[in-house]
Design a protein around this motif. Structure first.
Motif, short mmCIF file in Angstrom:
data_model
loop_
_atom_site.label_atom_id
_atom_site.label_comp_id
_atom_site.label_asym_id
_atom_site.label_seq_id
_atom_site.Cartn_x
_atom_site.Cartn_y
_atom_site.Cartn_z
N ALA A 19 0.58 -1.40 -0.25
CA ALA A 19 0.29 -0.19 -0.10
C ALA A 19 0.95 1.29 0.20
CB ALA A 19 -0.87 -0.04 1.12
N TYR A 20 1.84 1.61 0.87
CA TYR A 20 2.07 2.38 1.02
C TYR A 20 3.41 2.10 -0.30
CZ TYR A 20 6.46 5.25 2.48
OH TYR A 20 7.31 6.52 2.64
N ALA A 21 3.75 1.44 -0.89
CA ALA A 21 4.40 1.91 -2.50
C ALA A 21 3.91 1.83 -3.75
CB ALA A 21 5.42 -0.29 -2.70
N SER A 22 2.46 1.69 -3.31
CA SER A 22 1.75 1.88 -4.58
C SER A 22 1.41 3.46 -3.99
CB SER A 22 0.00 1.31 -3.87
OG SER A 22 0.30 -0.11 -4.28
N TYR A 23 1.22 3.97 -2.68
CA TYR A 23 0.71 5.67 -2.55
C TYR A 23 2.71 6.59 -3.50
CZ TYR A 23 2.31 9.82 -0.57
OH TYR A 23 3.16 10.55 0.28
N LYS A 24 3.30 5.88 -3.22
CA LYS A 24 5.04 5.91 -3.52
C LYS A 24 4.70 5.56 -4.99
CE LYS A 24 7.73 7.14 -1.29
NZ LYS A 24 8.84 8.51 -1.11
N ALA A 25 4.16 5.10 -5.90
CA ALA A 25 3.94 4.88 -7.42
C ALA A 25 3.72 6.03 -7.83
CB ALA A 25 3.30 3.43 -7.46
N ILE A 26 2.05 6.25 -7.27
CA ILE A 26 1.13 7.18 -7.77
C ILE A 26 1.50 8.36 -7.95
CG2 ILE A 26 -1.53 8.08 -7.02
CD1 ILE A 26 -1.51 5.85 -5.93
N GLU A 27 3.28 8.69 -6.72
CA GLU A 27 2.57 10.36 -6.16
C GLU A 27 3.98 10.35 -7.42
OE1 GLU A 27 1.99 12.87 -4.54
OE2 GLU A 27 0.58 10.89 -4.82
N SER A 28 5.42 9.13 -8.08
CA SER A 28 6.11 9.54 -8.40
C SER A 28 5.72 9.59 -10.22
CB SER A 28 6.80 7.98 -9.04
OG SER A 28 5.92 7.30 -9.21
N ASP A 29 6.85 10.19 -10.83
CA ASP A 29 6.20 10.81 -12.80
C ASP A 29 6.88 9.58 -12.98
OD1 ASP A 29 5.47 13.22 -11.97
OD2 ASP A 29 7.78 13.89 -12.27
N ALA A 30 7.35 8.01 -12.54
CA ALA A 30 7.48 7.40 -13.34
C ALA A 30 6.47 6.34 -13.43
CB ALA A 30 9.17 5.81 -12.42
N ASP A 33 6.45 1.89 -12.24
CA ASP A 33 6.50 1.35 -10.92
C ASP A 33 5.41 1.64 -9.89
OD1 ASP A 33 6.13 3.69 -10.70
OD2 ASP A 33 7.07 4.43 -8.88
N ASP A 34 4.73 2.40 -11.23
CA ASP A 34 2.45 1.50 -11.33
C ASP A 34 2.81 0.42 -11.98
OD1 ASP A 34 2.87 4.36 -10.80
OD2 ASP A 34 2.09 5.25 -12.20
N THR A 35 3.54 -0.32 -12.42
CA THR A 35 2.66 -1.30 -13.44
C THR A 35 2.72 -2.22 -12.25
OG1 THR A 35 3.54 -0.56 -15.25
CG2 THR A 35 2.85 -2.84 -15.28
N GLN A 36 3.89 -2.27 -11.58
CA GLN A 36 4.79 -3.14 -10.80
C GLN A 36 3.39 -3.35 -9.58
OE1 GLN A 36 6.85 -5.82 -10.02
NE2 GLN A 36 6.69 -5.66 -7.57
N TRP A 37 2.87 -2.27 -9.12
CA TRP A 37 1.80 -2.33 -7.67
C TRP A 37 0.75 -2.52 -8.60
CZ3 TRP A 37 3.73 -3.67 -3.92
CH2 TRP A 37 5.25 -3.71 -3.65
N LEU A 38 0.37 -1.96 -9.53
CA LEU A 38 -1.16 -2.74 -10.24
C LEU A 38 -1.52 -4.01 -10.58
CD1 LEU A 38 -1.72 0.88 -12.31
CD2 LEU A 38 -3.09 0.16 -10.36
N THR A 39 -0.25 -4.73 -11.10
CA THR A 39 0.57 -5.87 -11.59
C THR A 39 0.07 -6.92 -9.96
OG1 THR A 39 1.19 -5.66 -13.41
CG2 THR A 39 1.46 -7.69 -12.15
N TYR A 40 0.72 -5.83 -8.97
CA TYR A 40 0.91 -7.12 -7.51
C TYR A 40 -0.12 -6.92 -6.98
CZ TYR A 40 0.79 -7.38 -2.50
OH TYR A 40 0.64 -7.85 -1.32
N TRP A 41 -1.48 -5.92 -7.22
CA TRP A 41 -2.76 -5.98 -6.75
C TRP A 41 -3.75 -6.58 -7.59
CZ3 TRP A 41 -3.45 -4.66 -2.08
CH2 TRP A 41 -2.49 -3.94 -1.03
N VAL A 42 -3.16 -7.40 -9.02
CA VAL A 42 -4.11 -7.82 -9.31
C VAL A 42 -3.95 -9.40 -8.89
CG1 VAL A 42 -4.55 -9.18 -11.66
CG2 VAL A 42 -4.73 -6.44 -11.01
N VAL A 43 -2.98 -9.70 -8.57
CA VAL A 43 -1.98 -10.98 -8.48
C VAL A 43 -2.59 -11.69 -6.77
CG1 VAL A 43 -0.04 -12.02 -7.95
CG2 VAL A 43 -0.25 -11.35 -10.30
#
Length: 170
Positions: A19-30, A33-43
């Motif tokens: 959850a924290y990493a997802s927050y950081k991914a949302i706030e970053s420009d890259a 990391d969004d793909t990493q965490w969206l995929t994590y939540w699906v799996v």
């Protein structure tokens, strides 16, 4: 005690850190990391769905909580990218194939149209059989788990008796 430690660790690995990493991914420009965490939540969601169906049987497996911790670590680790690997190899094609069905059912349920959702599901799943045998399967699983627990307790009691008998001989 060890089971409680694994529960806390699994909670941290499975929810808090992602959850924290997802927050950081949302706030970053890259975007990687969004793909990493969206995929994590699906799996992770797929794993939770599986676990909810197998709930009463998998927890009786020795070492299950330990294995689950390791699996979640592998899924969540940006170094290993386990979630992306599992998604690509296992879930992607199945979800693509089911996407139109899921969209139709989800759209119907969002509108409150249960009959259309049921009709769509009935084309692909024997809903009546699922309802009829779902509770039967649940009862069988619970009975098997209770029997396994009873056998394990009897085995432990017999082992303790044998140990006590051996100690008396010495």
């Amino acid at each position: 005690m060890l089971s409680a430690i694994f529960r806390v660790y699994t909670f941290f690995l499975g929810f808090l850190y992602p959850a924290y990493a997802s927050y950081k991914a949302i706030e970053s420009d890259a975007t990687d990391d969004d793909t990493q965490w969206l995929t994590y939540w699906v799996v992770y969601s797929m794993m939770m769905i599986f676990e909810s169906f197998a709930d009463y049987s998998v927890f009786w497996i020795p070492g299950y909580r330990f294995a689950k911790c390791g699996f979640i670590f592998w899924l969540a680790s940006p170094r290993f990218k386990g979630a992306i690997m599992l998604y690509e190899k296992v879930f992607k094609d199945a979800l693509k194939a089911a996407e139109p069905i899921i969209d139709t059912v989800a759209g119907s349920l969002a509108k409150g149209d249960i009959n259309t959702a049921r009709a769509e599901l009935s084309k692909h799943v024997d809903v009546d059989k699922l309802q009829r045998f779902g509770s039967e399967a649940f009862e069988k699983t619970m009975s098997a788990a209770a029997e396994a627990s009873k056998m394990a307790q009897e085995g432990l009691a017999a082992a303790k008796e044998a140990q006590a008998a051996a100690a008396k001989k010495d």
